[in-house]
Design a protein around this motif. Sequence first.
Motif, PDB file in Angstrom:
ATOM      1  N   PRO A  63       9.250  -1.986  -5.287  1.00  0.00           N
ATOM      2  CA  PRO A  63      10.339  -2.946  -5.530  1.00  0.00           C
ATOM      3  C   PRO A  63      10.463  -3.956  -4.393  1.00  0.00           C
ATOM      4  O   PRO A  63      10.508  -3.584  -3.218  1.00  0.00           O
ATOM      5  CB  PRO A  63      11.574  -2.055  -5.611  1.00  0.00           C
ATOM      6  CG  PRO A  63      11.066  -0.737  -6.062  1.00  0.00           C
ATOM      7  CD  PRO A  63       9.716  -0.596  -5.422  1.00  0.00           C
ATOM      8  N   GLY A  64      10.492  -5.218  -4.752  1.00  0.00           N
ATOM      9  CA  GLY A  64      10.662  -6.263  -3.760  1.00  0.00           C
ATOM     10  C   GLY A  64       9.421  -6.609  -2.959  1.00  0.00           C
ATOM     11  O   GLY A  64       9.485  -7.419  -2.036  1.00  0.00           O
ATOM     12  N   LYS A  65       8.303  -5.988  -3.323  1.00  0.00           N
ATOM     13  CA  LYS A  65       7.056  -6.236  -2.582  1.00  0.00           C
ATOM     14  C   LYS A  65       5.974  -6.771  -3.516  1.00  0.00           C
ATOM     15  O   LYS A  65       6.066  -6.652  -4.733  1.00  0.00           O
ATOM     16  CB  LYS A  65       6.580  -4.954  -1.904  1.00  0.00           C
ATOM     17  CG  LYS A  65       7.525  -4.443  -0.833  1.00  0.00           C
ATOM     18  CD  LYS A  65       6.903  -3.284  -0.079  1.00  0.00           C
ATOM     19  CE  LYS A  65       7.808  -2.804   1.047  1.00  0.00           C
ATOM     20  NZ  LYS A  65       7.203  -1.690   1.815  1.00  0.00           N
ATOM     21  N   GLU A  66       4.943  -7.344  -2.908  1.00  0.00           N
ATOM     22  CA  GLU A  66       3.824  -7.835  -3.686  1.00  0.00           C
ATOM     23  C   GLU A  66       2.902  -6.683  -4.095  1.00  0.00           C
ATOM     24  O   GLU A  66       2.900  -5.618  -3.478  1.00  0.00           O
ATOM     25  CB  GLU A  66       3.044  -8.870  -2.875  1.00  0.00           C
ATOM     26  CG  GLU A  66       3.831 -10.137  -2.585  1.00  0.00           C
ATOM     27  CD  GLU A  66       2.987 -11.183  -1.898  1.00  0.00           C
ATOM     28  OE1 GLU A  66       3.486 -12.309  -1.734  1.00  0.00           O
ATOM     29  OE2 GLU A  66       1.850 -10.891  -1.521  1.00  0.00           O
ATOM     30  N   ARG A  67       2.119  -6.953  -5.132  1.00  0.00           N
ATOM     31  CA  ARG A  67       1.142  -5.960  -5.557  1.00  0.00           C
ATOM     32  C   ARG A  67       0.091  -5.787  -4.459  1.00  0.00           C
ATOM     33  O   ARG A  67      -0.407  -6.766  -3.910  1.00  0.00           O
ATOM     34  CB  ARG A  67       0.487  -6.396  -6.865  1.00  0.00           C
ATOM     35  CG  ARG A  67      -0.418  -5.366  -7.477  1.00  0.00           C
ATOM     36  CD  ARG A  67      -0.888  -5.780  -8.876  1.00  0.00           C
ATOM     37  NE  ARG A  67       0.238  -5.911  -9.811  1.00  0.00           N
ATOM     38  CZ  ARG A  67       0.087  -6.042 -11.119  1.00  0.00           C
ATOM     39  NH1 ARG A  67      -1.123  -6.046 -11.648  1.00  0.00           N
ATOM     40  NH2 ARG A  67       1.135  -6.171 -11.904  1.00  0.00           N
ATOM     41  N   LEU A  99       1.500  13.238  -0.926  1.00  0.00           N
ATOM     42  CA  LEU A  99       2.243  12.013  -1.210  1.00  0.00           C
ATOM     43  C   LEU A  99       3.404  11.833  -0.245  1.00  0.00           C
ATOM     44  O   LEU A  99       4.027  12.801   0.206  1.00  0.00           O
ATOM     45  CB  LEU A  99       2.749  12.029  -2.652  1.00  0.00           C
ATOM     46  CG  LEU A  99       1.673  11.706  -3.690  1.00  0.00           C
ATOM     47  CD1 LEU A  99       2.075  12.192  -5.066  1.00  0.00           C
ATOM     48  CD2 LEU A  99       1.405  10.209  -3.706  1.00  0.00           C
ATOM     49  N   LYS A 100       3.683  10.578   0.065  1.00  0.00           N
ATOM     50  CA  LYS A 100       4.743  10.207   0.992  1.00  0.00           C
ATOM     51  C   LYS A 100       5.754   9.307   0.277  1.00  0.00           C
ATOM     52  O   LYS A 100       5.396   8.623  -0.694  1.00  0.00           O
ATOM     53  CB  LYS A 100       4.149   9.466   2.182  1.00  0.00           C
ATOM     54  CG  LYS A 100       3.072  10.242   2.925  1.00  0.00           C
ATOM     55  CD  LYS A 100       2.461   9.400   4.039  1.00  0.00           C
ATOM     56  CE  LYS A 100       1.373  10.176   4.772  1.00  0.00           C
ATOM     57  NZ  LYS A 100       0.768   9.374   5.860  1.00  0.00           N
ATOM     58  N   PRO A 101       6.985   9.255   0.760  1.00  0.00           N
ATOM     59  CA  PRO A 101       7.977   8.375   0.116  1.00  0.00           C
ATOM     60  C   PRO A 101       7.509   6.921   0.028  1.00  0.00           C
ATOM     61  O   PRO A 101       7.843   6.228  -0.936  1.00  0.00           O
ATOM     62  CB  PRO A 101       9.199   8.517   1.026  1.00  0.00           C
ATOM     63  CG  PRO A 101       9.082   9.905   1.570  1.00  0.00           C
ATOM     64  CD  PRO A 101       7.606  10.115   1.790  1.00  0.00           C
ATOM     65  N   GLU A 102       6.731   6.486   1.002  1.00  0.00           N
ATOM     66  CA  GLU A 102       6.243   5.095   0.978  1.00  0.00           C
ATOM     67  C   GLU A 102       5.170   4.856  -0.075  1.00  0.00           C
ATOM     68  O   GLU A 102       4.759   3.714  -0.298  1.00  0.00           O
ATOM     69  CB  GLU A 102       5.724   4.678   2.357  1.00  0.00           C
ATOM     70  CG  GLU A 102       4.718   5.629   2.969  1.00  0.00           C
ATOM     71  CD  GLU A 102       5.363   6.609   3.937  1.00  0.00           C
ATOM     72  OE1 GLU A 102       6.471   7.133   3.623  1.00  0.00           O
ATOM     73  OE2 GLU A 102       4.763   6.870   5.001  1.00  0.00           O
ATOM     74  N   ASP A 103       4.724   5.903  -0.761  1.00  0.00           N
ATOM     75  CA  ASP A 103       3.808   5.747  -1.883  1.00  0.00           C
ATOM     76  C   ASP A 103       4.544   5.414  -3.172  1.00  0.00           C
ATOM     77  O   ASP A 103       3.909   5.122  -4.199  1.00  0.00           O
ATOM     78  CB  ASP A 103       2.988   7.021  -2.099  1.00  0.00           C
ATOM     79  CG  ASP A 103       2.048   7.325  -0.954  1.00  0.00           C
ATOM     80  OD1 ASP A 103       1.937   8.515  -0.582  1.00  0.00           O
ATOM     81  OD2 ASP A 103       1.411   6.384  -0.436  1.00  0.00           O
ATOM     82  N   THR A 104       5.860   5.452  -3.142  1.00  0.00           N
ATOM     83  CA  THR A 104       6.654   5.136  -4.325  1.00  0.00           C
ATOM     84  C   THR A 104       6.388   3.705  -4.786  1.00  0.00           C
ATOM     85  O   THR A 104       6.546   2.754  -4.012  1.00  0.00           O
ATOM     86  CB  THR A 104       8.150   5.320  -4.025  1.00  0.00           C
ATOM     87  OG1 THR A 104       8.403   6.712  -3.769  1.00  0.00           O
ATOM     88  CG2 THR A 104       9.005   4.873  -5.205  1.00  0.00           C
ATOM     89  N   ALA A 105       6.000   3.560  -6.045  1.00  0.00           N
ATOM     90  CA  ALA A 105       5.637   2.250  -6.589  1.00  0.00           C
ATOM     91  C   ALA A 105       5.238   2.409  -8.055  1.00  0.00           C
ATOM     92  O   ALA A 105       5.030   3.537  -8.533  1.00  0.00           O
ATOM     93  CB  ALA A 105       4.485   1.634  -5.800  1.00  0.00           C
ATOM     94  N   VAL A 106       5.101   1.287  -8.718  1.00  0.00           N
ATOM     95  CA  VAL A 106       4.436   1.265 -10.022  1.00  0.00           C
ATOM     96  C   VAL A 106       2.947   1.068  -9.754  1.00  0.00           C
ATOM     97  O   VAL A 106       2.565   0.145  -9.038  1.00  0.00           O
ATOM     98  CB  VAL A 106       4.981   0.145 -10.914  1.00  0.00           C
ATOM     99  CG1 VAL A 106       4.208   0.108 -12.230  1.00  0.00           C
ATOM    100  CG2 VAL A 106       6.465   0.344 -11.176  1.00  0.00           C
TER     101      VAL A 106
END
Length: 123
Positions: A40-44, A85-92
């Motif tokens: 969220p809020g970041k580029e692909r 997995l780490k929380p920073e891996d959260t993404a689509v």
Amino acid sequence: VQLQASGGGLVQAGGSLRLSCEVSGRTLSNYGMGWFRQAPGKEREFVAAISWSGDTTQYSDSVKARFTISRDNAKNSMYLRMNNLKPEDTAVYYCGISYRSGTSRSPGAFFSWGQGTLVTVSS
């Protein structure tokens, strides 16, 4: 050509998931493929790529040694095994087919994308 990504979900930090990308409408054997993700809020951003034969792979520094990309051309499918997995891996997470037979880290090298699958890692 259509791509269908699946396998996302909610997992605790340190857990594992396996994403799948099934392709229809085109034979994969001549095309490189890859996984990208967008938080969220970041580029692909680039995650991993694999050549048409599966012999060559590339990973972003943030996932190297934790994620493994693979493919099965006979099943017209690609996979991403995600460990530790780490929380920073959260993404689509999106899968894509590349114009190139080798690997590529640039989204511009991909001509078709799946709809994405959401991975959420809780701390």
